[in-house]
Design a protein around this motif. Structure first.
Motif, PDB file in Angstrom:
ATOM      1  N   UNK A   1       2.774  16.731  -4.398  1.00  0.00           N
ATOM      2  CA  UNK A   1       4.133  16.432  -3.524  1.00  0.00           C
ATOM      3  C   UNK A   1       5.382  15.912  -4.267  1.00  0.00           C
ATOM      4  N   UNK A   2       6.561  16.556  -4.215  1.00  0.00           N
ATOM      5  CA  UNK A   2       7.519  16.047  -4.857  1.00  0.00           C
ATOM      6  C   UNK A   2       8.791  15.721  -3.953  1.00  0.00           C
ATOM      7  N   UNK A   3       8.798  14.827  -3.174  1.00  0.00           N
ATOM      8  CA  UNK A   3       9.687  14.402  -2.036  1.00  0.00           C
ATOM      9  C   UNK A   3      11.172  14.295  -2.643  1.00  0.00           C
ATOM     10  N   UNK A   4      11.173  13.486  -3.635  1.00  0.00           N
ATOM     11  CA  UNK A   4      12.400  12.994  -4.199  1.00  0.00           C
ATOM     12  C   UNK A   4      13.139  14.146  -5.007  1.00  0.00           C
ATOM     13  N   UNK A   5      12.374  14.987  -5.596  1.00  0.00           N
ATOM     14  CA  UNK A   5      12.680  16.350  -6.232  1.00  0.00           C
ATOM     15  C   UNK A   5      12.908  17.329  -5.501  1.00  0.00           C
TER      16      UNK A   5
ATOM     17  N   UNK B   1       7.641   8.161   4.937  1.00  0.00           N
ATOM     18  CA  UNK B   1       8.782   8.233   3.733  1.00  0.00           C
ATOM     19  C   UNK B   1      10.061   8.357   4.380  1.00  0.00           C
ATOM     20  N   UNK B   2      10.920   7.407   3.802  1.00  0.00           N
ATOM     21  CA  UNK B   2      12.481   7.587   4.273  1.00  0.00           C
ATOM     22  C   UNK B   2      13.353   7.523   3.010  1.00  0.00           C
TER      23      UNK B   2
ATOM     24  N   UNK C   1       5.469  11.756  -4.792  1.00  0.00           N
ATOM     25  CA  UNK C   1       6.571  12.098  -5.725  1.00  0.00           C
ATOM     26  C   UNK C   1       7.678  11.210  -5.123  1.00  0.00           C
ATOM     27  N   UNK C   2       7.526   9.971  -4.763  1.00  0.00           N
ATOM     28  CA  UNK C   2       8.697   9.048  -4.397  1.00  0.00           C
ATOM     29  C   UNK C   2       8.663   7.673  -5.460  1.00  0.00           C
ATOM     30  N   UNK C   3       9.924   7.593  -5.372  1.00  0.00           N
ATOM     31  CA  UNK C   3      10.381   6.402  -6.304  1.00  0.00           C
ATOM     32  C   UNK C   3      10.023   5.184  -5.268  1.00  0.00           C
ATOM     33  N   UNK C   4      10.051   3.911  -5.788  1.00  0.00           N
ATOM     34  CA  UNK C   4       9.658   2.522  -5.213  1.00  0.00           C
ATOM     35  C   UNK C   4      10.597   2.409  -3.956  1.00  0.00           C
TER      36      UNK C   4
ATOM     37  N   UNK D   1       0.778  -1.171   0.004  1.00  0.00           N
ATOM     38  CA  UNK D   1      -0.047  -0.147  -0.063  1.00  0.00           C
ATOM     39  C   UNK D   1       1.065   1.277   0.010  1.00  0.00           C
ATOM     40  N   UNK D   2       2.219   1.150   0.568  1.00  0.00           N
ATOM     41  CA  UNK D   2       2.865   2.219   0.473  1.00  0.00           C
ATOM     42  C   UNK D   2       3.458   2.585  -1.013  1.00  0.00           C
TER      43      UNK D   2
END
Length: 396
Positions: free
Chosen positions: A211-215, A240-241, A92-95, A83-84
């Protein structure tokens, strides 16, 4: 025609045109909504998608009722990671960087302790001065346990306030009272320049805005799922880590679910090498799988379209206020540096919101005098916005 009837008629025509052109109009039919109620509290508790009840019934009758203990191995144990991965594109997170586990409060605690442990030699935590109270409470407890001090500053000032003493900052992406949207990229960049780590609270932005956490090169983030994600009351939060931090992610609640071999029953703790190490205890399967069903409404959705409608709903709310309640004290920024809510100060406070409830308009109240109207683009209509403002004018 009365003095107020003309602007109401004009606004009604505008609302009808906007609803007729709404690219997300069909999404409303996917929710179980009371046709007599105009719901503006999706920023506290999202409306239920219709498929959730059927899915939960299947979980109870089949996965639990027939498969019994076998369902843990067949489907349940891996649900937090699976689900994550469904939530990851919404932030905006990669796998491999998002897992669903525990409550928002528990997850804030885990992330903030892990952040200060990852940045030794610094003795300060910066906390959003306007944060939702639980974040502040938890930051104070983390400081007590780790020997840090807490300093509260507005998010906009964090870039200038972070310094060589700052281990981590805890900031809200969207302010829960005013709806102001903070600049995640620039704040994170400045915090990193000072040598600190950034922990973002996404509770009022996930499911509302892209939301764009990785970017943004965010370090850690937490978000709830029962607001704009419509996961249901008490549905579990997510963590998110960033991949670059996972090998050293040292969270304080080292429970069996985060163990490298949770069913090995080893006496000592060995952390799972991936995002699963952010898990702690046995997952709440019924709530988690209700969330899983609720996430179906996001499949294939263009977040840019969602954002455009959310902003348009807010712009129309402001227009209605300007026409019908020109003396309204609006707290929310009128520019687009905002989330999907409109907040209005009202001296009647709770009494005004109670009167709105009695007329079928459900927003919420935040002390001492703020009325909040959440705008959930998947099901809020422009006609409902006009209804809310019209009723507000009549009861205030």
């Amino acid at each position: 025609m009365t003095e107020t009837a003309a602007p109401v008629a004009s606004l009604a025509a505008e609302a009808a045109a906007l609803d007729g052109a709404d690219p997300l109009a069909a999404k409303r039919a996917e929710f179980d909504l009371d046709p007599e109620v105009a719901y503006f509290d999706g920023n506290s508790l999202g409306a239920p998608p219709k498929n959730v009840a059927e899915r939960v019934t299947e979980v109870i009758r089949q996965q639990w009722g027939r498969r019994l203990i076998r369902s843990w191995e067949e489907t349940w144990w891996a649900a937090p990671q699976r689900i994550g991965e469904r939530i990851a594109p919404l932030v905006g997170a990669a796998a491999g960087q998002v897992v669903v586990a525990d409550s928002t409060s528990v997850d804030v605690f885990k992330l903030l302790v892990a952040a200060v442990r990852a940045n030794p030699g610094r003795d300060e935590i910066l906390v959003d001065a306007g944060t939702f109270p639980t974040d502040g409470y938890l930051a104070d407890q983390v400081a007590r346990l780790t020997g840090h001090t807490v300093r509260r500053v507005p998010v906009a000032r964090m870039p200038g306030e972070a310094n060589e003493r700052t281990a981590a900052v805890l900031a809200n992406h969207v302010d829960y009272v005013s709806g102001q949207l903070h600049d995640m990229p620039s704040v994170t960049e400045a915090v990193h320049a000072a040598g600190a780590l950034a922990v973002w609270d996404l509770c009022h932005s996930v499911g509302a805005i892209p939301v764009r956490l990785d970017a943004c090169a965010a370090d850690f983030a937490v978000g709830c799922t029962y607001k704009f994600l419509n996961g249901g009351p008490g549905s579990p939060a997510f963590v998110y880590v960033a991949q670059r931090h996972q090998a050293e992610f040292d969270q304080p609640l080292a429970g069996w679910a985060g163990h490298a071999d949770p069913f090995g029953m080893e006496p000592g703790y060995r952390a799972n090498p991936g995002i699963e190490r952010a898990r702690t205890g046995t997952p709440d399967i019924l709530s988690m799988l209700a969330l899983d069903a609720a996430l179906d409404v996001w499949d294939g959705l263009d977040l840019a379209v969602l954002r455009a409608k959310g902003l348009a709903l807010g712009d129309f709310f402001f227009r209605c206020l300007d026409e019908l309640i020109p003396d309204a004290d609006v707290v929310t920024p009128r520019n687009h540096a905002r989330g999907h809510q409109v907040s209005v100060r009202d001296p009647g406070g709770r009494k005004t919101m109670d009167a709105l409830y009695a007329r079928g308009v459900l927003g919420d109240f935040r002390p001492p005098d703020v009325l909040r109207f959440g705008l959930a683009p998947l099901y809020t209509t422009f006609g409902e916005v006009l209804r809310a403002v019209t009723v507000l004018r009549e009861v205030r």
